[in-house]
Design a protein around this motif. Structure first.
Motif, PDB file in Angstrom:
ATOM      1  N   THR A   1       4.998  32.503 -57.201  1.00  0.00           N
ATOM      2  CA  THR A   1       4.341  32.950 -58.421  1.00  0.00           C
ATOM      3  C   THR A   1       4.505  34.465 -58.541  1.00  0.00           C
ATOM      4  N   THR A   2       3.641  35.124 -59.318  1.00  0.00           N
ATOM      5  CA  THR A   2       3.706  36.575 -59.484  1.00  0.00           C
ATOM      6  C   THR A   2       2.356  37.192 -59.122  1.00  0.00           C
TER       7      THR A   2
ATOM      8  N   GLU B   1      -0.827  36.865 -62.454  1.00  0.00           N
ATOM      9  CA  GLU B   1      -1.294  35.628 -63.075  1.00  0.00           C
ATOM     10  C   GLU B   1      -2.795  35.701 -63.333  1.00  0.00           C
TER      11      GLU B   1
ATOM     12  N   ASP C   1      -4.836  32.425 -60.102  1.00  0.00           N
ATOM     13  CA  ASP C   1      -4.729  33.348 -58.978  1.00  0.00           C
ATOM     14  C   ASP C   1      -5.869  33.165 -57.972  1.00  0.00           C
TER      15      ASP C   1
ATOM     16  N   LYS D   1       4.001  35.990 -53.888  1.00  0.00           N
ATOM     17  CA  LYS D   1       3.793  36.596 -55.199  1.00  0.00           C
ATOM     18  C   LYS D   1       4.834  37.691 -55.435  1.00  0.00           C
TER      19      LYS D   1
ATOM     20  N   MET E   1       6.277  26.338 -58.704  1.00  0.00           N
ATOM     21  CA  MET E   1       6.570  27.665 -59.235  1.00  0.00           C
ATOM     22  C   MET E   1       5.739  27.838 -60.497  1.00  0.00           C
ATOM     23  N   PHE E   2       5.014  28.940 -60.583  1.00  0.00           N
ATOM     24  CA  PHE E   2       4.042  29.145 -61.654  1.00  0.00           C
ATOM     25  C   PHE E   2       4.121  30.584 -62.128  1.00  0.00           C
ATOM     26  N   LEU E   3       4.333  30.782 -63.432  1.00  0.00           N
ATOM     27  CA  LEU E   3       4.342  32.137 -63.962  1.00  0.00           C
ATOM     28  C   LEU E   3       3.993  32.131 -65.439  1.00  0.00           C
TER      29      LEU E   3
ATOM     30  N   ASP F   1       2.497  29.318 -67.820  1.00  0.00           N
ATOM     31  CA  ASP F   1       1.181  29.595 -68.384  1.00  0.00           C
ATOM     32  C   ASP F   1       1.384  30.321 -69.714  1.00  0.00           C
TER      33      ASP F   1
END
Length: 388
Positions: free
Chosen positions: A104-105, A108, A113, A129, A154-156, A185
């Motif tokens: 992810t980053t 978020e 997060d 991240k 994987m989430f961003l 998102d």
């Protein structure tokens, strides 16, 4: 130009300049009538309310959202009161008996997060991240991490909530390794920054809601589930049994459409409001591209006027903005302040001047909406000037 859509909220705050609409957006007037309609339908249908909602209202909302995102499978959209429900349901689709790797980053929103920060305390969760800054190299750095091993999730974000910078989700999603769950998102971009989701709809999940730029208020969040998904999230609710409630036993079955990610009883008044607002925008000819252009024009007017007063903090030097002249940005502008204390002090000063903004740590955010006209922007800069 579009103030007529928001008369009730504007009349309730006649002296306030509301520039926190990325956080708490004014609601169009039609949302009040929709809220009342929900009450009236509850009285009319009583025990048959759920049948009416799921046979009429849910398909209507699914179709409106699908039109915005250019999705050809509206039935693959499921609703919940908040995005955290979906975040945890997605996480609960993974096999927690093995090691889980999440990419992810560092930018978020808290609904994701905080949850993964807590899960990272467990020995079998590895969370990487990727810093969003410097943004000029973000996409290359994220791609490099994607290529290192395998990822379960994987989430961003499409638009990062703490900066307004826009991620090229097409580029990253299409380069993501097959077999990994990829989630976008869209909470800070849906109905704000145009997104054609058609090329991603067969393998990418998408989360958003009505609280921000869809302007329907809290309580109507949604998840798009790719059509071939066959998951059994252990965080599950009775809505996932809607198709065969009379035959429910000890076996836990899951539908093959988006309802496999369904939860339980919720207040659907938010869905009524969302439908009303999206229909009103259609009748006004306000698609996402047009809305985005109006906001971009307002942002440029604000920045050009701001340069004339030379504020020591609120200036282009401290503005989060992409180096690319053609890059898109979200519907809020973010300024980096010297410290958290300085940021909070500036927020308080603006509030005393009846300018509503908000902040995240050292970042002060100004959100722009359809209820701002040229005079509002000039008055905003004037009030900022009195603080310098």
């Amino acid at each position: 130009m579009y103030k007529h859509l928001y008369q009730r909220f504007l009349e309730a705050h006649p002296h306030e300049l509301h520039f926190a609409c990325h956080s708490h957006h004014y609601w169009p007037d039609v949302s009040r009538d929709a809220h009342i309609q929900y009450w009236d339908d509850s009285a009319r249908y009583v025990d048959d309310k759920w049948a009416h909602i799921f046979s009429v209202k849910v398909p209507h909302a699914q179709q409106l959202i699908a039109e915005v995102l250019n999705i050809s499978h509206p039935e693959q959209i499921v609703f919940a009161p908040n995005t955290h429900e979906f975040v945890f349901r997605l996480l609960s689709s993974l096999d927690w008996k093995k090691n889980i790797r999440i990419l992810t980053t560092d930018s978020e929103f808290y609904s994701f997060d905080r949850q993964i920060n807590r899960l990272s305390e467990m020995g079998n969760f590895e969370v990487i991240k990727v810093p969003t800054l410097p943004f000029e190299t973000f996409h290359e750095r994220f791609e490099a991490e994607m290529a290192r091993g395998t990822w379960d999730l994987m989430f961003l974000s499409h638009v990062f909530f703490n900066s307004g910078l826009v991620c090229d989700v097409h580029r990253l999603a299409l380069k993501a390794p097959q077999g990994s769950m990829f989630v976008i998102d869209g909470y800070h971009s849906f109905m704000a920054v145009p997104l054609d989701f058609s090329s991603l709809q067969d393998r990418v999940f998408y989360i958003a809601g009505s609280y921000k730029y869809a302007q329907g208020g809290e309580g109507a969040c949604f998840l798009y589930v790719p059509p071939q998904t066959r998951h059994r999230p252990f965080h599950t609710g009775w809505f996932a049994e809607l198709s065969h409630l009379s035959a429910v036993g000890n076996q836990v079955g899951y539908p093959q459409d988006a309802l496999q990610y369904a939860g339980s009883t919720m207040d659907f008044s938010a869905l009524y409001r969302l439908i009303a607002v999206l229909e009103k925008f259609k009748s006004e000819g306000l698609n996402v591209a047009k809305i985005h252009q109006v906001i971009k024009d307002n942002q440029q007017t604000f920045l050009a006027s701001l340069e004339k007063i030379q504020h020591p903090v609120l200036n282009r030097k401290n503005l989060f903005i992409s180096a690319s002249a053609t890059a898109e940005h979200g519907h809020f502008l973010t300024f980096e302040c010297p410290s958290v204390e300085a940021t909070q002090a500036l927020v308080r000063q603006l509030k005393q001047a009846k300018v509503q903004t908000d902040s995240r740590a050292t970042r002060l955010r100004f959100g722009f909406g359809l209820y701002h006209d040229h005079s509002d922007l000039l008055e905003l800069v004037h009030r900022i000037g009195t603080l310098a």
